[in-house]
Design a protein around this motif. Sequence first.
Motif, mmCIF file in Angstrom:
data_model
loop_
_atom_site.group_PDB
_atom_site.id
_atom_site.type_symbol
_atom_site.label_atom_id
_atom_site.label_comp_id
_atom_site.label_asym_id
_atom_site.label_seq_id
_atom_site.Cartn_x
_atom_site.Cartn_y
_atom_site.Cartn_z
ATOM 1 N N VAL A 177 -6.704 3.965 -2.830
ATOM 2 C CA VAL A 177 -5.453 3.782 -2.085
ATOM 3 C C VAL A 177 -5.614 4.271 -0.649
ATOM 4 O O VAL A 177 -5.205 3.595 0.309
ATOM 5 C CB VAL A 177 -4.290 4.516 -2.790
ATOM 6 C CG1 VAL A 177 -3.039 4.487 -1.919
ATOM 7 C CG2 VAL A 177 -4.008 3.879 -4.146
ATOM 8 N N GLU A 178 -6.211 5.449 -0.459
ATOM 9 C CA GLU A 178 -6.360 6.017 0.882
ATOM 10 C C GLU A 178 -7.304 5.189 1.745
ATOM 11 O O GLU A 178 -7.034 4.955 2.935
ATOM 12 C CB GLU A 178 -6.862 7.459 0.769
ATOM 13 C CG GLU A 178 -5.812 8.415 0.204
ATOM 14 C CD GLU A 178 -6.331 9.827 0.041
ATOM 15 O OE1 GLU A 178 -5.514 10.760 -0.029
ATOM 16 O OE2 GLU A 178 -7.576 9.988 -0.029
ATOM 17 N N LEU B 203 -6.791 7.444 -6.214
ATOM 18 C CA LEU B 203 -6.273 7.958 -4.948
ATOM 19 C C LEU B 203 -7.201 7.597 -3.790
ATOM 20 O O LEU B 203 -6.737 7.209 -2.704
ATOM 21 C CB LEU B 203 -6.108 9.481 -5.027
ATOM 22 C CG LEU B 203 -5.567 10.173 -3.761
ATOM 23 C CD1 LEU B 203 -4.171 9.662 -3.425
ATOM 24 C CD2 LEU B 203 -5.546 11.684 -3.948
ATOM 25 N N ALA C 219 -3.040 1.883 -8.809
ATOM 26 C CA ALA C 219 -2.082 2.982 -8.691
ATOM 27 C C ALA C 219 -0.937 2.830 -9.690
ATOM 28 O O ALA C 219 -0.497 3.808 -10.320
ATOM 29 C CB ALA C 219 -1.533 3.051 -7.264
ATOM 30 N N ILE D 228 0.839 -1.203 0.000
ATOM 31 C CA ILE D 228 0.000 0.000 0.000
ATOM 32 C C ILE D 228 0.872 1.250 0.000
ATOM 33 O O ILE D 228 0.506 2.273 -0.597
ATOM 34 C CB ILE D 228 -0.979 -0.003 1.206
ATOM 35 C CG1 ILE D 228 -2.130 0.972 0.942
ATOM 36 C CG2 ILE D 228 -0.286 0.347 2.505
ATOM 37 C CD1 ILE D 228 -2.980 0.635 -0.236
ATOM 38 N N ASN D 229 2.044 1.166 0.631
ATOM 39 C CA ASN D 229 2.978 2.304 0.572
ATOM 40 C C ASN D 229 3.491 2.512 -0.858
ATOM 41 O O ASN D 229 3.647 3.651 -1.319
ATOM 42 C CB ASN D 229 4.160 2.070 1.513
ATOM 43 C CG ASN D 229 3.766 2.201 2.975
ATOM 44 O OD1 ASN D 229 2.731 2.792 3.297
ATOM 45 N ND2 ASN D 229 4.580 1.655 3.870
ATOM 46 N N TYR E 116 0.736 4.125 -2.798
ATOM 47 C CA TYR E 116 0.619 5.548 -2.467
ATOM 48 C C TYR E 116 1.721 6.354 -3.159
ATOM 49 O O TYR E 116 1.483 7.448 -3.675
ATOM 50 C CB TYR E 116 0.704 5.715 -0.950
ATOM 51 C CG TYR E 116 0.263 7.086 -0.484
ATOM 52 C CD1 TYR E 116 -1.093 7.404 -0.416
ATOM 53 C CD2 TYR E 116 1.201 8.048 -0.125
ATOM 54 C CE1 TYR E 116 -1.505 8.675 0.002
ATOM 55 C CE2 TYR E 116 0.799 9.313 0.295
ATOM 56 C CZ TYR E 116 -0.550 9.616 0.352
ATOM 57 O OH TYR E 116 -0.949 10.866 0.764
ATOM 58 N N LYS E 117 2.909 5.791 -3.194
ATOM 59 C CA LYS E 117 4.024 6.459 -3.867
ATOM 60 C C LYS E 117 3.757 6.598 -5.360
ATOM 61 O O LYS E 117 3.996 7.661 -5.963
ATOM 62 C CB LYS E 117 5.311 5.672 -3.634
ATOM 63 C CG LYS E 117 6.529 6.267 -4.320
ATOM 64 C CD LYS E 117 7.767 5.408 -4.090
ATOM 65 C CE LYS E 117 8.964 5.958 -4.855
ATOM 66 N NZ LYS E 117 10.177 5.109 -4.674
ATOM 67 N N THR F 220 1.042 9.336 -5.977
ATOM 68 C CA THR F 220 1.362 10.718 -5.581
ATOM 69 C C THR F 220 2.565 11.291 -6.316
ATOM 70 O O THR F 220 2.761 12.508 -6.309
ATOM 71 C CB THR F 220 1.621 10.788 -4.060
ATOM 72 O OG1 THR F 220 2.652 9.855 -3.698
ATOM 73 C CG2 THR F 220 0.350 10.464 -3.283
ATOM 74 N N ASN G 142 -5.495 2.001 2.668
ATOM 75 C CA ASN G 142 -4.461 2.319 3.659
ATOM 76 C C ASN G 142 -5.075 2.446 5.053
ATOM 77 O O ASN G 142 -4.540 1.921 6.040
ATOM 78 C CB ASN G 142 -3.759 3.615 3.271
ATOM 79 C CG ASN G 142 -2.618 3.958 4.207
ATOM 80 O OD1 ASN G 142 -1.732 3.148 4.442
ATOM 81 N ND2 ASN G 142 -2.646 5.174 4.758
ATOM 82 N N LYS G 143 -6.224 3.119 5.143
ATOM 83 C CA LYS G 143 -6.905 3.281 6.425
ATOM 84 C C LYS G 143 -7.375 1.935 6.971
ATOM 85 O O LYS G 143 -7.212 1.634 8.168
ATOM 86 C CB LYS G 143 -8.098 4.223 6.256
ATOM 87 C CG LYS G 143 -8.843 4.541 7.554
ATOM 88 C CD LYS G 143 -9.966 5.525 7.280
ATOM 89 C CE LYS G 143 -10.687 5.910 8.575
ATOM 90 N NZ LYS G 143 -11.278 4.755 9.271
#
Length: 628
Positions: A267-268, A264, A295, A238-239, A242-243, A246, A271-272
């Motif tokens: 992904v968010e 996005l 992503a 997930i990191n 996110y990379k 973004t 991540n949560k």
Amino acid sequence: MKAHSVTLRIAIGLFLVVVIISNTFYIADALPGDERVRTGWFIAPAVEGHEGQLVNISITVKRGVGKVYVQAGGSVSSSTKTSSELAFYIACTAAGVDWRNFNAIIQFHTSDSVEGPSASFGIALTTYLLLKGFNVSLDHVITGAISPDFSAVPIGGVDIKLKAAEASGYKLFLPLANLGDVDKSNRNETVFVTGIFNASRMLGYDPNTIFGLQLNNIGISIPRQYETRTMEDAVSMINMAYKNITVVPKDFASKYRPLYQSTLSLVEETNKTIHDGKIYPYSAASLAFRALVNATAFYEFYILSTNVSTMSKELGKVKESMVDLNDMLRKIRGNTLWEFELKSVAASRLAEANTTYLQLMKSYTSMNTLAQSWNLGYLKARLTSVSHWARLAILLSNKPPLISESNIHKALKSYIDYAQITLDYQLSLIKESKLSDELKNQLLKSLDRDKELLSMSQEYWANRNDTIAFGLAMEVMADSLSRFTGMVDTALAESLQYLQGVKSYTQELENTATILEMRALAYGYPSILTMDYIEYGKELTKMGDLETAQGITSYGVSSAIFWILVSHSTQLLQESNETLLNSSQNPPSTIQVTYLVSILFLGISIGYLLSVYSYRRILRGIEQSRLT
């Protein structure tokens, strides 16, 4: 000396009586295999033109070599034959026995020809109950097709079949997927079922016990380091997602704002969910993979659209990664159950990635940039998951239980056969269906891909490369099951209770996977993957993604089936197979009764004659002693 001789004769006589009587049932059990049979029957509705009729179908199970004979007065269609074979395989697996130890004779008592798979669910259910040792004369009308995951899938001609059942005073057992085909006024006359275990409960049979063993007394302990590493990899993915999303410049993101924003948000949200810490590790990794695909695809869309890179360069990087991962997998031996299982998943994912790669190499020039980036994003994310599974296999390489290479090899052949009959069944269904030519061609093309994968699996199996063979066979089963769940969902869409129907099927699949997993565990084969699929299915259900939950849970059944087949290769379960029919509740045949009575009479007669002879010798001895 004479007294000792007489005593010896008496002892011998009594001994013979005891031996002959005590061995009578053992001798009877040694009768030829054809005398040890179980037979049951059920009623199936049939459609003849615009009329319905009821047909008795009898099923005879005897010791054998895995053969299925389908008989009728007229011809028998290909879909009827293949669906009956699959039904037999499923029934044996559900009952916890090896189909290779039994034969089945399925007799349609009609002079007409027999077409279609609509009797296959009833055949599977009746055979399952027979193999569980019950006297089965199902005074019920049962219709429905069988799925490889034990589900009842929809059939046609429901209105005619329902009328035929009602006219004779019966309720109709019908797949829940056919709910939309039954008027509300007729639903009280219909028993809706989702699968074998669900139907057996409705008939009053409890599927939750096996050979006297309560399933709820068994538990599986998943290694802590497996869960820890899986969660770590979920966070890593997930990191990475996110990379990837973004790093895209704001001007490009603004230009394609709807696509960027939806990616996005996914992904968010993922991540949560992961960082909340209330999610099962495998579920976390699966959700992270889904976010990573989207992503990465958007990132690839950016670099291809702005000429930061080219498709040929990116595919070159992919090929290098696949070579490295293949070398990594070669070093994993797969000598323990979990190492073998996890390596097989990695191998199947790598094989899938390779197939995608080859397709892209041939056709990417004819694709638009968005299609190229989506395929490339999926391919790169898939290789990340291959690395994840391979590292898990290495992590658990020294964890018991150990597995026998010969048992795995033997079971894998059965699993490949299971996949083959599933493909044959689907092919016959497609050919005999009334679908449009365009849809038929799409389905046949999909089947051709699975045939190719299964052929590769058979080649790897022949070369004793069982981990890759298993992974490919699992991939074929996954594709096949998705087609069957698609049938169910399409049919349910016509009813007003679609979501509840999908949820009911998912619950039945969860129960089926759990029962099979516990059975495999009882014989020392605890599968990590099966429990992963079950838990992920539960998580998706909570999230409201019912269709995906249904498909994932179906994969859990497929995984559990393999370990059931492995347990069939052990001596313990082989003994259970051999004694199953002997523990039957059926009364003995006339030949058996005559045989038993004859031996008992012979034993008692011999004992009586010896005793009388000895008693007379004693009296004669007493008389002689008085005279002297």
